[in-house]
Design a protein around this motif. Structure first.
Motif, PDB file in Angstrom:
ATOM      1  N   ALA A   1       0.821  -1.207   0.000  1.00 41.01           N
ATOM      2  CA  ALA A   1       0.000   0.000   0.000  1.00 41.01           C
ATOM      3  C   ALA A   1       0.861   1.265   0.000  1.00 41.01           C
ATOM      4  O   ALA A   1       0.576   2.229  -0.730  1.00 41.01           O
ATOM      5  CB  ALA A   1      -0.932  -0.007   1.209  1.00 41.01           C
ATOM      6  N   ILE A   2       1.913   1.277   0.820  1.00 39.36           N
ATOM      7  CA  ILE A   2       2.793   2.458   0.861  1.00 39.36           C
ATOM      8  C   ILE A   2       3.506   2.626  -0.473  1.00 39.36           C
ATOM      9  O   ILE A   2       3.612   3.745  -1.002  1.00 39.36           O
ATOM     10  CB  ILE A   2       3.793   2.329   2.022  1.00 39.36           C
ATOM     11  N   ASP A   3       4.011   1.528  -1.041  1.00 46.58           N
ATOM     12  CA  ASP A   3       4.696   1.617  -2.331  1.00 46.58           C
ATOM     13  C   ASP A   3       3.763   2.134  -3.415  1.00 46.58           C
ATOM     14  O   ASP A   3       4.162   2.935  -4.273  1.00 46.58           O
ATOM     15  CB  ASP A   3       5.260   0.254  -2.725  1.00 46.58           C
ATOM     16  N   GLN A   4       2.500   1.688  -3.394  1.00 45.60           N
ATOM     17  CA  GLN A   4       1.535   2.183  -4.370  1.00 45.60           C
ATOM     18  C   GLN A   4       1.244   3.664  -4.143  1.00 45.60           C
ATOM     19  O   GLN A   4       1.134   4.430  -5.116  1.00 45.60           O
ATOM     20  CB  GLN A   4       0.227   1.382  -4.293  1.00 45.60           C
ATOM     21  N   ALA A   5       1.126   4.057  -2.893  1.00 46.25           N
ATOM     22  CA  ALA A   5       0.872   5.471  -2.599  1.00 46.25           C
ATOM     23  C   ALA A   5       2.003   6.353  -3.104  1.00 46.25           C
ATOM     24  O   ALA A   5       1.770   7.449  -3.627  1.00 46.25           O
ATOM     25  CB  ALA A   5       0.690   5.658  -1.091  1.00 46.25           C
ATOM     26  N   VAL A   6       3.247   5.875  -2.960  1.00 44.81           N
ATOM     27  CA  VAL A   6       4.400   6.644  -3.442  1.00 44.81           C
ATOM     28  C   VAL A   6       4.402   6.718  -4.963  1.00 44.81           C
ATOM     29  O   VAL A   6       4.640   7.784  -5.550  1.00 44.81           O
ATOM     30  CB  VAL A   6       5.713   6.010  -2.932  1.00 44.81           C
ATOM     31  N   ALA A   7       4.108   5.587  -5.608  1.00 46.93           N
ATOM     32  CA  ALA A   7       4.196   5.520  -7.064  1.00 46.93           C
ATOM     33  C   ALA A   7       3.003   6.155  -7.766  1.00 46.93           C
ATOM     34  O   ALA A   7       3.153   6.792  -8.819  1.00 46.93           O
ATOM     35  CB  ALA A   7       4.332   4.061  -7.504  1.00 46.93           C
ATOM     36  N   GLU A   8       1.807   6.006  -7.184  1.00 50.83           N
ATOM     37  CA  GLU A   8       0.592   6.402  -7.894  1.00 50.83           C
ATOM     38  C   GLU A   8      -0.217   7.489  -7.199  1.00 50.83           C
ATOM     39  O   GLU A   8      -1.178   8.008  -7.774  1.00 50.83           O
ATOM     40  CB  GLU A   8      -0.304   5.169  -8.100  1.00 50.83           C
ATOM     41  N   GLY A   9       0.128   7.781  -5.942  1.00 58.18           N
ATOM     42  CA  GLY A   9      -0.657   8.778  -5.207  1.00 58.18           C
ATOM     43  C   GLY A   9      -2.009   8.265  -4.775  1.00 58.18           C
ATOM     44  O   GLY A   9      -2.921   9.047  -4.472  1.00 58.18           O
ATOM     45  N   ARG A  10      -2.177   6.948  -4.713  1.00 57.38           N
ATOM     46  CA  ARG A  10      -3.441   6.348  -4.279  1.00 57.38           C
ATOM     47  C   ARG A  10      -3.157   4.979  -3.692  1.00 57.38           C
ATOM     48  O   ARG A  10      -2.076   4.415  -3.878  1.00 57.38           O
ATOM     49  CB  ARG A  10      -4.425   6.228  -5.457  1.00 57.38           C
ATOM     50  N   VAL A  11      -4.137   4.441  -2.970  1.00 55.11           N
ATOM     51  CA  VAL A  11      -4.039   3.093  -2.416  1.00 55.11           C
ATOM     52  C   VAL A  11      -5.317   2.342  -2.746  1.00 55.11           C
ATOM     53  O   VAL A  11      -6.421   2.823  -2.469  1.00 55.11           O
ATOM     54  CB  VAL A  11      -3.837   3.123  -0.888  1.00 55.11           C
ATOM     55  N   THR A  12      -5.161   1.186  -3.345  1.00 57.83           N
ATOM     56  CA  THR A  12      -6.304   0.312  -3.610  1.00 57.83           C
ATOM     57  C   THR A  12      -6.060  -1.008  -2.889  1.00 57.83           C
ATOM     58  O   THR A  12      -4.968  -1.581  -2.988  1.00 57.83           O
ATOM     59  CB  THR A  12      -6.484   0.050  -5.112  1.00 57.83           C
ATOM     60  N   VAL A  13      -7.054  -1.466  -2.169  1.00 52.91           N
ATOM     61  CA  VAL A  13      -6.942  -2.725  -1.430  1.00 52.91           C
ATOM     62  C   VAL A  13      -8.078  -3.633  -1.889  1.00 52.91           C
ATOM     63  O   VAL A  13      -9.260  -3.297  -1.749  1.00 52.91           O
ATOM     64  CB  VAL A  13      -7.025  -2.487   0.092  1.00 52.91           C
ATOM     65  N   SER A  14      -7.740  -4.772  -2.449  1.00 50.46           N
ATOM     66  CA  SER A  14      -8.747  -5.689  -2.975  1.00 50.46           C
ATOM     67  C   SER A  14      -9.518  -6.367  -1.852  1.00 50.46           C
ATOM     68  O   SER A  14      -9.070  -6.404  -0.695  1.00 50.46           O
ATOM     69  CB  SER A  14      -8.075  -6.757  -3.839  1.00 50.46           C
ATOM     70  N   ASP A  15     -10.678  -6.912  -2.194  1.00 50.05           N
ATOM     71  CA  ASP A  15     -11.460  -7.661  -1.207  1.00 50.05           C
ATOM     72  C   ASP A  15     -10.666  -8.848  -0.679  1.00 50.05           C
ATOM     73  O   ASP A  15     -10.741  -9.173   0.523  1.00 50.05           O
ATOM     74  CB  ASP A  15     -12.768  -8.153  -1.837  1.00 50.05           C
ATOM     75  N   LYS A  16      -9.895  -9.497  -1.550  1.00 47.33           N
ATOM     76  CA  LYS A  16      -9.091 -10.635  -1.118  1.00 47.33           C
ATOM     77  C   LYS A  16      -8.041 -10.197  -0.105  1.00 47.33           C
ATOM     78  O   LYS A  16      -7.814 -10.873   0.910  1.00 47.33           O
ATOM     79  CB  LYS A  16      -8.420 -11.285  -2.322  1.00 47.33           C
ATOM     80  N   ALA A  17      -7.416  -9.046  -0.356  1.00 46.47           N
ATOM     81  CA  ALA A  17      -6.403  -8.546   0.575  1.00 46.47           C
ATOM     82  C   ALA A  17      -7.024  -8.219   1.929  1.00 46.47           C
ATOM     83  O   ALA A  17      -6.450  -8.521   2.983  1.00 46.47           O
ATOM     84  CB  ALA A  17      -5.720  -7.311  -0.012  1.00 46.47           C
ATOM     85  N   LYS A  18      -8.200  -7.603   1.907  1.00 47.44           N
ATOM     86  CA  LYS A  18      -8.886  -7.299   3.166  1.00 47.44           C
ATOM     87  C   LYS A  18      -9.213  -8.578   3.931  1.00 47.44           C
ATOM     88  O   LYS A  18      -9.037  -8.649   5.149  1.00 47.44           O
ATOM     89  CB  LYS A  18     -10.165  -6.504   2.884  1.00 47.44           C
ATOM     90  N   GLN A  19      -9.676  -9.591   3.214  1.00 52.22           N
ATOM     91  CA  GLN A  19     -10.005 -10.852   3.871  1.00 52.22           C
ATOM     92  C   GLN A  19      -8.759 -11.503   4.465  1.00 52.22           C
ATOM     93  O   GLN A  19      -8.802 -12.045   5.578  1.00 52.22           O
ATOM     94  CB  GLN A  19     -10.684 -11.798   2.878  1.00 52.22           C
ATOM     95  N   GLU A  20      -7.653 -11.445   3.747  1.00 46.69           N
ATOM     96  CA  GLU A  20      -6.419 -12.023   4.274  1.00 46.69           C
ATOM     97  C   GLU A  20      -6.010 -11.320   5.568  1.00 46.69           C
ATOM     98  O   GLU A  20      -5.608 -11.974   6.542  1.00 46.69           O
ATOM     99  CB  GLU A  20      -5.297 -11.916   3.238  1.00 46.69           C
TER     100      GLU A  20
END
Length: 842
Positions: A269-288
């Motif tokens: 999530a942090i790496d995505q925020a740095v690279a894209e300026g956003r964070v996306t978390v899939s339903d599978k990731a939330k369940q994990e």
């Protein structure tokens, strides 16, 4: 203004309760870990923790992987314990630990004296909740502040904009309902202290609401003080924009699989925020993430107060993810429509129709069989399918399972195996980048330089013993050199780039480049693993252990101060001719009347500030002088600093957690004329503190209803209002008298302060009457009695009893028995109180 805003990615800080957790954090991308020591002084007493002898090896491992290590020393420390702390700090500094997390002001001062190069991070238990409190605490030499969990992103942004102090924020994990460092529930109910690492988690127990003398029917809402778990991934971008230095995952009591799971997802999530300026978390990731541990996910306070969302109140234990509802029961199996994937061997729980007294009951076991709706055997079935799930014979009492009951998946062996595989590895997974520079010139020795490409920029160079010869057929090429140098095998490094200077068509044998690669990497690894050079001054720390000398104080009769929470109590205290009155009102408009009431008897009075000061709340302090108090009872650092420049004297209250003479000395340096000892001190420890300071520094609370939970969460709003926060709740706290009844039938008073924060007070008053004689002998002159809901007559009676005690006309036993109080000071039983099981609260 925080100069790091939007430029530096935040550190990802993971918990490490043991070696496996440390490896799980490292291999899944943590930038730093925090851990406790088994010699005490850390707020997770029940974690496995590390031994002092483990520190050199642990820090060597962390340095080799480019991961920082922080030791938790975040408990209060008593004067008699400080000598034992000095060699601990010495060992911590010698081993190269990057920072210590500290709650106690005196401990922070001790660490600074022993080793100025060792970073001090203010624990969240230091209750630093604003730029104003941070400005005061920064004088302790802090390098970072861990903010309270109760702050919103907007409030955090205001703090970051007003301070240069690096800030750390909790991003995931269990939430305490009470402000850390301000919870006295475990000691009040169970004889153990959260400020000493022994939280009994009374917030996770069921409570009932009594409003205006009548029980409130809340159906199945019983866990009124048990927040859901924080999952703050949606706030990462905003926190980065505010310039937050570190994002922290809670969980030193959790498993290594939990650490691996959460670290992995927040790294992404942090790496995505740095690279894209956003964070996306899939339903599978939330369940994990939920499968590792979850009471249900919530943004906590990061998105502001929503008391109903924070504490739904229907359960308090881990449940996992909702798999579906019971459609049918057939023998030892149920039918459900799946809301998540399920496989043979998964752990499931089904809500039972009966409760077990501690949480809504669950029954369950492993998935023994799995069939589709058409009866076909399956190993795995997907979300959206209708499944028949079978359990082992006799595992479940089916008479207590009703149709439409919720089914939860709480364990996934395949996920756990995958998580364990992420850190149970022979070779490092997470590696440090290396840049190579090679000079290969015919007639000169081959020179190889390796440089860490991260902020450390450490460099080592090796050369061949002989000069390179001109090649006949195959001169060295950059691609050949890169291929050989990139073979870093089991090391903790990987090649990022190569800068090669090749001249004269030299011949570079593979054996030579391999040998130089091995030599340069060994030298670089040894250098990385060395602890940083530090100046350690043990003698300076030992000098801090000496008591603070005092002259003989003038002999004065003991004086009584009374804290009142209503105007009637003020009138009663005035009638009883006490020596000082403190007022602590929910409605601040009533303060205007106090000076009129006390004027006839010329009794000085002081106003108690709020315990927590957050951004934009300095007005709560600025308004107090207009009521013309003689004193301020300061309950936070901002209050001490604000009134230091005024003509009004301040008395530091218990909430500043003074437990030793060096913390008392520091609080005195901020202008406090007297200091109230922390409620964590029992009678022996209190005597130890008083023996270490001039006795006229101290004020002792002899009688009180202990303020157990002090919360940003508002129970009034949560259960007595259709609203969600103070902007739309209708303020039921103004109109209703509320108690919370615990499992043993005690009815504890709930009150809200002017900032809408709730405090739950112990139903039974605590009396330190048995300690009065010892305190008088040591020269203590000020004793405080704190009222809660006592009537005018009860106030007068209480004052009279303690006055007779202090003058020797009554015994301690006569006092506390007459008042129906518990005979206790702090966390230890008095001499006559019946023995209690300290775990009974659980």
């Amino acid at each position: 203004m925080n100069s790091h805003a939007q430029t530096v990615p935040p550190e990802l800080l993971a918990p490490a309760g043991d070696w496996d957790c440390a490896r799980a954090a490292i291999e899944n991308g943590a930038d730093a870990i925090y851990f406790g020591l088994d010699c005490g002084f850390n707020a997770r007493h029940r974690a496995k923790n590390f031994h002092l002898d483990d520190l050199p090896e642990l820090m060597k491992l962390l340095r080799s992987r480019g991961v920082r290590g922080y030791t938790t020393m975040n408990t209060l420390v008593f004067p008699s314990e400080l000598p034992r702390l000095v060699p601990v700090v010495e060992r911590i500094a010698e081993s190269g630990v990057d920072a210590v997390l500290v709650q106690d002001f005196g401990v922070a001062r001790l660490v600074r004296e022993i080793c100025g190069e060792l970073e001090i991070h203010a624990s969240t238990q230091m209750s630093l909740t604003s730029a104003e409190t941070i400005a005061v605490a920064s004088a302790l030499g802090l390098a970072r502040v861990v903010l309270a969990r109760e702050l919103s992103v907007a409030e955090i942004g205001k703090i970051a904009a007003a301070t240069e102090m690096p800030l750390e924020v909790f991003i995931h994990g269990a939430l305490c309902v009470a402000y850390s460092g301000q919870c006295l529930t475990s000691e009040s109910l169970g004889g153990r202290s959260a400020n000493r690492g022994q939280c009994a988690q009374a917030c996770r127990l069921p409570y009932e609401v009594i409003c205006d003398g009548k029980d409130v029917d809340l159906d199945d809402v019983r866990y009124l003080l048990s927040p859901q778990d924080l999952a703050g991934y949606d706030s990462i971008v905003a926190l980065m924009q505010a310039g937050i230095a570190s994002l922290k995952i809670e969980g030193r009591l959790k498993t290594p699989e939990y650490v691996a799971n959460l670290t992995k997802h927040y790294r992404r999530a942090i790496d995505q925020a740095v690279a894209e300026g956003r964070v996306t978390v899939s339903d599978k990731a939330k369940q994990e993430m939920e499968l590792s541990f979850s009471r249900g996910f919530t943004p906590g306070w990061l998105e502001g107060n929503d008391h109903k969302r924070l504490v739904p109140g229907r359960h308090s234990a881990k449940r996992g993810i909702l798999l579906g509802r019971v459609l049918r029961v057939d023998g030892d199996r149920i039918q459900t429509r799946l809301a998540a994937d399920v496989s043979l061997g998964d752990g499931l729980g089904i809500e039972s129709t009966e409760t077990d007294g501690s949480d809504q009951a669950m029954q369950g076991g492993r998935v023994y069989s799995l069939h589709s709706g058409r009866g076909e055997k399956q190993k795995t079935m997907r979300s959206g399918q209708t499944a028949w799930i079978g359990f082992g014979r006799g595992e479940i009492d089916w008479s207590k399972i009703a149709e439409d009951g919720s089914v939860y998946k709480n364990d996934d062996p395949k996920l756990n195996r995958r998580l364990r595989a992420s850190f149970n590895v022979a070779d490092p997974v997470t590696r440090r980048d290396i840049d190579f520079n090679v000079v290969a010139v015919t007639g000169e020795p081959l020179r190889v330089t390796a440089t860490l490409s991260d902020s450390a920029r450490l460099t080592e160079t090796v050369c061949s013993d002989v000069a390179l010869e001109r090649a006949n057929k195959h001169p060295a090429t950059e691609s050949m050199l890169a291929e050989k140098l990139s073979r870093l095998g089991a090391t903790a490094f990987r090649m990022r780039k190569l800068d090669a200077k090749i001249s004269g068509e030299p011949m570079v044998p593979a054996s030579l480049i391999n040998e130089l690669r091995r030599r340069v990497m060994e030298r670089l690894a040894r250098r990385i693993e060395q602890p940083p050079p530090r100046s350690i001054r043990v003698a300076a720390g030992e000098a801090m252990l000496d008591p603070i000398p005092s002259g003989d104080p003038p002999v004065k009769p003991p004086r009584i101060a009374v804290l009142c929470r209503s105007l009637d109590q003020v009138k009663a205290a005035t009638e009883a001719a006490v020596d000082l009155i403190y007022v602590d009102f929910h409605d601040v408009r009533h303060y205007a009347r106090v000076s009129e009431i006390v004027a006839a008897e010329s009794i000085p009075f002081g106003i108690a500030t709020v315990r927590i000061q957050k951004p934009a709340e300095m007005g709560l302090l600025r308004v107090l002088p207009r009521h013309r108090p003689d004193f301020i009872l300061a309950r936070n650092l901002a209050a001490l600093e604000f009134f230091r420049a005024s003509t009004m004297e301040t008395i530091a209250d218990f909430s500043l957690n003074v437990a030793n003479h060096r913390s008392a000395e520091w609080i005195r340096s901020l202008g406090a004329c007297r200091v109230t000892a922390s409620y964590d001190l029992n009678c022996d420890q209190l005597a130890d503190l008083i023996d270490s300071v001039p006795p006229d520094w101290m004020e002792v609370v002899l009688h009180q209803h202990i303020p157990m939970f002090h919360m940003e969460h508002c129970v009034f709003c949560s259960v007595l209002s259709p609203g969600t926060n103070k902007t739309n709740c209708g303020r039921p706290c103004d109109d209703h008298v509320v108690q919370l009844r615990d499992r043993v039938g005690a009815e504890h008073t709930l009150q809200a302060d002017v900032a809408c924060r709730n405090t739950l007070y112990n139903a039974t008053p605590q009396s330190g009457a048995e300690t009065a004689g010892r305190l008088l002998e040591r020269g203590i002159g000020w004793f405080r009695l704190e009222m809660l809901e006592e009537s005018r007559a009860e106030v007068i009676k209480t004052v009279s009893l303690y006055r007779d005690l202090l003058s020797g006309r009554l015994t301690a036993e006569q006092v506390w028995k007459t008042l129906g109080a518990t005979n206790r000071m702090g966390v230890t039983r008095g001499t006559l109180e019946s023995k209690r099981n300290p775990l009974a609260v659980l």
